[in-house]
Design an enzyme around this catalytic site. Structure first.
Site, PDB file in Angstrom:
ATOM      1  N   ASP A  24      97.296  -1.205  55.255  1.00  0.00           N
ATOM      2  CA  ASP A  24      98.007  -2.148  56.114  1.00  0.00           C
ATOM      3  C   ASP A  24      99.495  -1.837  56.121  1.00  0.00           C
ATOM      4  O   ASP A  24     100.170  -1.949  57.134  1.00  0.00           O
ATOM      5  CB  ASP A  24      97.815  -3.583  55.612  1.00  0.00           C
ATOM      6  CG  ASP A  24      96.376  -4.030  55.776  1.00  0.00           C
ATOM      7  OD1 ASP A  24      95.581  -3.243  56.323  1.00  0.00           O
ATOM      8  OD2 ASP A  24      96.063  -5.153  55.356  1.00  0.00           O
ATOM      9  N   SER A  31      99.538 -14.365  66.975  1.00  0.00           N
ATOM     10  CA  SER A  31      99.605 -13.885  65.599  1.00  0.00           C
ATOM     11  C   SER A  31     100.966 -14.294  65.052  1.00  0.00           C
ATOM     12  O   SER A  31     101.796 -14.831  65.775  1.00  0.00           O
ATOM     13  CB  SER A  31      99.420 -12.379  65.546  1.00  0.00           C
ATOM     14  OG  SER A  31     100.374 -11.761  66.365  1.00  0.00           O
ATOM     15  N   GLU A  89     101.279 -22.593  53.092  1.00  0.00           N
ATOM     16  CA  GLU A  89      99.860 -22.365  52.818  1.00  0.00           C
ATOM     17  C   GLU A  89      99.702 -20.950  52.284  1.00  0.00           C
ATOM     18  O   GLU A  89     100.487 -20.080  52.622  1.00  0.00           O
ATOM     19  CB  GLU A  89      99.058 -22.461  54.139  1.00  0.00           C
ATOM     20  CG  GLU A  89      99.310 -23.738  54.898  1.00  0.00           C
ATOM     21  CD  GLU A  89      98.750 -23.712  56.329  1.00  0.00           C
ATOM     22  OE1 GLU A  89      98.315 -22.635  56.781  1.00  0.00           O
ATOM     23  OE2 GLU A  89      98.756 -24.768  56.960  1.00  0.00           O
ATOM     24  N   LYS A  99      98.411 -17.308  52.462  1.00  0.00           N
ATOM     25  CA  LYS A  99      97.960 -16.521  53.613  1.00  0.00           C
ATOM     26  C   LYS A  99      96.639 -15.862  53.235  1.00  0.00           C
ATOM     27  O   LYS A  99      96.598 -14.897  52.480  1.00  0.00           O
ATOM     28  CB  LYS A  99      98.995 -15.465  53.990  1.00  0.00           C
ATOM     29  CG  LYS A  99      98.625 -14.739  55.265  1.00  0.00           C
ATOM     30  CD  LYS A  99      99.725 -13.812  55.726  1.00  0.00           C
ATOM     31  CE  LYS A  99      99.313 -13.130  57.016  1.00  0.00           C
ATOM     32  NZ  LYS A  99      98.061 -12.365  56.876  1.00  0.00           N
ATOM     33  N   ASP A 142      93.321 -13.771  53.298  1.00  0.00           N
ATOM     34  CA  ASP A 142      93.063 -12.439  53.832  1.00  0.00           C
ATOM     35  C   ASP A 142      91.619 -12.346  54.304  1.00  0.00           C
ATOM     36  O   ASP A 142      90.764 -11.783  53.642  1.00  0.00           O
ATOM     37  CB  ASP A 142      93.350 -11.403  52.740  1.00  0.00           C
ATOM     38  CG  ASP A 142      93.662 -10.048  53.329  1.00  0.00           C
ATOM     39  OD1 ASP A 142      93.801  -9.957  54.564  1.00  0.00           O
ATOM     40  OD2 ASP A 142      93.755  -9.087  52.563  1.00  0.00           O
ATOM     41  N   TYR A 170      93.165 -24.339  59.195  1.00  0.00           N
ATOM     42  CA  TYR A 170      94.620 -24.474  59.051  1.00  0.00           C
ATOM     43  C   TYR A 170      95.388 -24.701  60.344  1.00  0.00           C
ATOM     44  O   TYR A 170      96.610 -24.647  60.361  1.00  0.00           O
ATOM     45  CB  TYR A 170      95.198 -23.262  58.336  1.00  0.00           C
ATOM     46  CG  TYR A 170      94.813 -21.926  58.939  1.00  0.00           C
ATOM     47  CD1 TYR A 170      95.125 -21.606  60.254  1.00  0.00           C
ATOM     48  CD2 TYR A 170      94.137 -20.978  58.176  1.00  0.00           C
ATOM     49  CE1 TYR A 170      94.775 -20.388  60.797  1.00  0.00           C
ATOM     50  CE2 TYR A 170      93.781 -19.750  58.710  1.00  0.00           C
ATOM     51  CZ  TYR A 170      94.102 -19.464  60.022  1.00  0.00           C
ATOM     52  OH  TYR A 170      93.740 -18.255  60.562  1.00  0.00           O
ATOM     53  N   LYS A 224     104.967 -12.251  53.404  1.00  0.00           N
ATOM     54  CA  LYS A 224     103.937 -11.488  52.696  1.00  0.00           C
ATOM     55  C   LYS A 224     104.339 -11.104  51.276  1.00  0.00           C
ATOM     56  O   LYS A 224     105.513 -11.043  50.933  1.00  0.00           O
ATOM     57  CB  LYS A 224     103.632 -10.208  53.481  1.00  0.00           C
ATOM     58  CG  LYS A 224     103.207 -10.473  54.928  1.00  0.00           C
ATOM     59  CD  LYS A 224     101.785 -10.112  55.184  1.00  0.00           C
ATOM     60  CE  LYS A 224     101.651  -8.738  55.748  1.00  0.00           C
ATOM     61  NZ  LYS A 224     100.338  -8.387  56.219  1.00  0.00           N
ATOM     62  N   CYS A 234      83.606  18.497  26.354  1.00  0.00           N
ATOM     63  CA  CYS A 234      84.744  17.593  26.203  1.00  0.00           C
ATOM     64  C   CYS A 234      86.047  18.380  26.322  1.00  0.00           C
ATOM     65  O   CYS A 234      86.235  19.372  25.620  1.00  0.00           O
ATOM     66  CB  CYS A 234      84.669  16.899  24.844  1.00  0.00           C
ATOM     67  SG  CYS A 234      86.139  15.938  24.457  1.00  0.00           S
ATOM     68  N   CYS A 273      87.827  18.303  22.569  1.00  0.00           N
ATOM     69  CA  CYS A 273      87.310  18.937  21.365  1.00  0.00           C
ATOM     70  C   CYS A 273      86.289  20.026  21.668  1.00  0.00           C
ATOM     71  O   CYS A 273      85.819  20.705  20.763  1.00  0.00           O
ATOM     72  CB  CYS A 273      86.707  17.895  20.428  1.00  0.00           C
ATOM     73  SG  CYS A 273      85.196  17.156  21.074  1.00  0.00           S
ATOM     74  N   CYS A 321      81.461  12.341  25.295  1.00  0.00           N
ATOM     75  CA  CYS A 321      81.582  13.291  24.198  1.00  0.00           C
ATOM     76  C   CYS A 321      81.017  12.559  22.986  1.00  0.00           C
ATOM     77  O   CYS A 321      81.435  11.446  22.691  1.00  0.00           O
ATOM     78  CB  CYS A 321      83.053  13.625  23.965  1.00  0.00           C
ATOM     79  SG  CYS A 321      83.373  14.342  22.349  1.00  0.00           S
ATOM     80  N   CYS A 347      86.052  13.502  17.385  1.00  0.00           N
ATOM     81  CA  CYS A 347      86.853  13.934  18.538  1.00  0.00           C
ATOM     82  C   CYS A 347      88.235  13.263  18.492  1.00  0.00           C
ATOM     83  O   CYS A 347      88.334  12.042  18.455  1.00  0.00           O
ATOM     84  CB  CYS A 347      86.128  13.565  19.831  1.00  0.00           C
ATOM     85  SG  CYS A 347      87.086  13.879  21.314  1.00  0.00           S
TER      86      CYS A 347
HETATM   87 ZN   LIG Z   1      85.531  15.220  22.372  1.00  0.00          ZN
END
Ligand SMILES: [Zn+2]
Length: 660
Positions: A32, A81, A112, A114, A116, A222, A310, A404, A407, A422, A427
């Site tokens: 947005d 809007s 109020e 807003k 979404d 609203y 906002k 991993c 290690c 892992c 480790c």
């Molecule tokens: Zn590990």
């Protein structure tokens, strides 16, 4: 430089495309915030070159476009809007203009949250719901009457037969319902919704009302379009009238006199945002008095008497530069996207979790992809989706390594689990994470034990498990790099102080799988000591309210591992609390409390701790055995359940009376 006419054309084309994806396909591919930026760029270019403004420019429309799938339904009064204020300064400008136009020192506003969701209009004639529509382009919406009828919070008849009432409101899906819906869709291999708003829009614009009915949509009302037979002088009065007619009003709405109160309201909502059961992305500020609204009037697209103030955006678009793998305290390998840094909600974000291989595959996220990233509250930023249309062919698929990265041990993925682990207990990556968790704020709260320090302690083998912390000496720390004598002393003091942390935090700090803060309290409350807990059988654990098979299994596994028992013994030797010392205060003994909604004075954790301190039990789900439900503001579904089960519901003030 590109000539402005070309640039205007290109911006329009981009915006039209994004508009289409957003409104018609319910599948946006930019944030947005980015959309707003494009729109603002176009507005400022058009302001500089008004000769190139065309009637079909997106700046000339209210936004949205009716899809062909539904019958058009014109609005008798345009659904405008709102203008946006993204910064406090922009809201102050709005206030200044309003005061100037009204010739007044202070303006009475009505604020109020807003919401979404998706704006809709409901038409009632003689108190009966006869039709309803989306906003569409503001002049003509889509007739979605059948789908709206399935929403339980929309009354099909009002308490009074008002001749004509056009009600405006927001249809939304709670965060919880959104997550549940996405889990279902994932299981059925259907594309996921990016956020609750898209899910609400997608659910409401179903061709089959049965599908809409299966989604727990809700509405908050609203505003009004055409009204015949209802008198009101202010927005506040309108909402009060709505309430009396049986229409649902958001409980957080509030009159605010002047800018200072509005700014306070904005801050309060911003702080409460993450606790609310539904998404909000700002507040709406309306001039309260109807006569003032009429004097101020409207511009082509938006009224002059209201503005959306906002919050900073929570989603942004950026590019993945690399994918690294982190090893957690239980050995889980987590892929993390390293991204082109981007500001989200005022904070620079350059890393976001990709969760696991399944998520990467499901969202089809590739190295080099442009992605939508989300950062909400304290939650770790996550990659929401990839933007396939921005690929140029150089992107690469990613697969977690077989070994991993820390290690080199072989990794396994237990059947039925999404996580790859892992399994090497030694480790170093796992050890570092275990120490970090143990010393974190909510566990032992050892101040000054930072990441770099933990790394060195592990590397120099000064700490081989968390109990070693309590045997550290000043001379050990002196051997480390970059640690001053003073901070070494402070650290040792912080470690010493942590010996007195209550037992539930010790248990939480040990990091048993599935045992979070709340269950740690439940277990400690039940057993009183780790010795007793260590001897508990799975069956016995399962008898405790709230303990399920997964948790019981995890507890038994933990305490049947010799290495863990050795660590506990060493912690005890190191002077760490191993007994639960319940307070002498037992006025809540035998009583169980459940909480819903947000409390004013306490966090959920504080309230639960208070109950336990007074000898009571704090439970997270409600049953006939629950004694009290403490209902804060915007109480959720637990409230309805409590009422059905006949559980006593008390307010925060009444709760205070009980614990004081
Ligand atoms: Zn590990």
């Amino acid at each position: 430089m590109q000539n402005p006419e070309e640039k205007i054309k290109r911006l329009r084309q981009q915006l039209a495309e994004h508009n289409y994806r957003y409104y018609v396909l319910d599948d946006p591919e930019i944030s947005d915030a980015e959309y707003d930026r494009l729109m603002r760029e176009l507005i400022s270019l058009e302001a500089a070159y008004p000769q190139w403004i065309t009637p079909d420019s997106p700046t000339q429309r209210v936004g949205g476009q009716a899809s062909d799938a539904f019958e058009p339904l014109p609005h008798s009064i345009a659904m405008l809007s709102l203008d946006n204020a993204l910064e406090e300064s922009e809201f102050l400008e709005f206030d200044e203009r309003t005061r100037r136009l009204l010739g007044r020192e202070t303006v009475d506003y009505f604020c109020e949250p807003k919401l979404d969701g998706l704006a809709v209009e409901l038409i009632y004639e003689n108190g009966r719901f006869i039709a309803g529509s989306t906003r569409g382009d503001g002049l003509v919406g889509e007739n979605i009457s059948q789908n709206l009828r399935t929403i339980k919070t929309i009354p099909l008849s009002l308490f009074q037969p008002i001749p004509r009432l056009e009600v405006r409101g927001e249809v939304l899906l709670s965060k919880q319902a959104f997550e549940k819906l996405n889990r279902q869709r994932q299981a059925e291999d259907e594309p996921l919704f990016a956020n609750p708003r898209n899910a609400a829009a997608g659910s409401l614009r179903q061709l089959d009302p049965q599908i809409t009915a299966s989604r727990p949509l809700e509405i908050f009302c609203y505003g009004a379009g055409q009204v015949i037979g209802l008198d009101y002088d202010s927005h506040q009065q309108l909402l009060q009238a709505f309430k009396k007619l049986g229409l649902r009003i958001n409980p957080l709405v509030r009159p605010c006199s002047g800018v200072a109160e509005v700014i306070r309201y904005h801050r309060e909502m911003s702080e409460r945002r993450d606790q609310l059961p539904y998404e909000i992305d700002g507040i709406v500020v309306k001039v309260n008095r109807l006569a003032d609204q009429e004097r101020l009037g409207a511009k082509t697209k938006s009224p002059r008497w209201a503005i959306a103030y906002k919050f900073p955006a929570q989603q942004e678009t950026t590019q993945i530069l690399d994918i690294i793998v982190q090893v957690g305290r239980t050995g889980v390998l987590t892929p993390v996207a390293v991204m082109r840094p981007v500001k989200i909600g005022g904070v620079e974000v350059s890393r976001a979790t990709l969760h696991n291989q399944d998520e990467i595959d499901r969202k089809d996220i590739r190295l080099g992809d442009w992605v939508l990233v989300q950062r909400a509250g304290d939650v770790i930023p996550e990659v929401v989706k990839s933007i396939a249309s921005r690929r140029d062919g150089t992107e690469k698929k990613f697969t977690l390594p077989e070994t991993c990265p820390e290690c080199g041990s072989h990794t396994v993925r237990p059947e039925g689990e999404a996580a790859q682990r892992c399994i090497n207990l030694a480790c170093p990556a796992q050890l570092r994470e275990r120490i970090r968790h143990f010393s974190s704020k909510k566990a032992m709260d050892i101040d000054g034990l930072g990441e770099k320090l933990i790394e060195q302690l592990v590397e120099k083998k000064l700490v081989k498990d968390v109990s070693d912390l309590y045997f550290l000496q000043e001379k050990d720390l002196a051997a480390l790099e970059r640690i001053a004598e003073k901070s070494a002393k402070n650290l040792l003091q912080a470690i010493a102080a942590s010996r007195r942390r209550p037992l539930d935090r010790v248990l939480f700090g040990l990091g048993l799988r599935f045992v979070g803060e709340h269950l740690s309290r439940v277990l400690v409350n039940h057993y009183g000591s780790l010795d007793k807990l260590a001897r508990a059988s799975e069956e016995e654990l399962l008898n405790i309210h709230e303990i399920g098979p997964q948790v019981a299994r995890s507890v038994v596994d933990f305490f049947s591992t010799a290495e863990n028992l050795r660590i506990l013994e060493r912690l005890q030797k190191g002077g760490v609390t191993m007994q639960w010392q319940p307070g002498t205060d037992t006025r809540l003994a035998g009583k169980s409390f459940c909480f819903t909604g947000s409390l004013q004075k306490y966090s959920r954790e504080q309230a639960e701790a208070l109950v336990i301190q007074k000898g009571g039990r704090a439970v997270s789900s409600i049953s006939t055995k629950t004694d009290y439900l403490v209902a804060g503001e915007t109480a959720g579904s637990k409230l309805a359940k409590a009422q059905t089960l006949g559980v006593k519901v008390i307010t925060e003030a009444e709760f205070e009376q009980l614990v004081r």
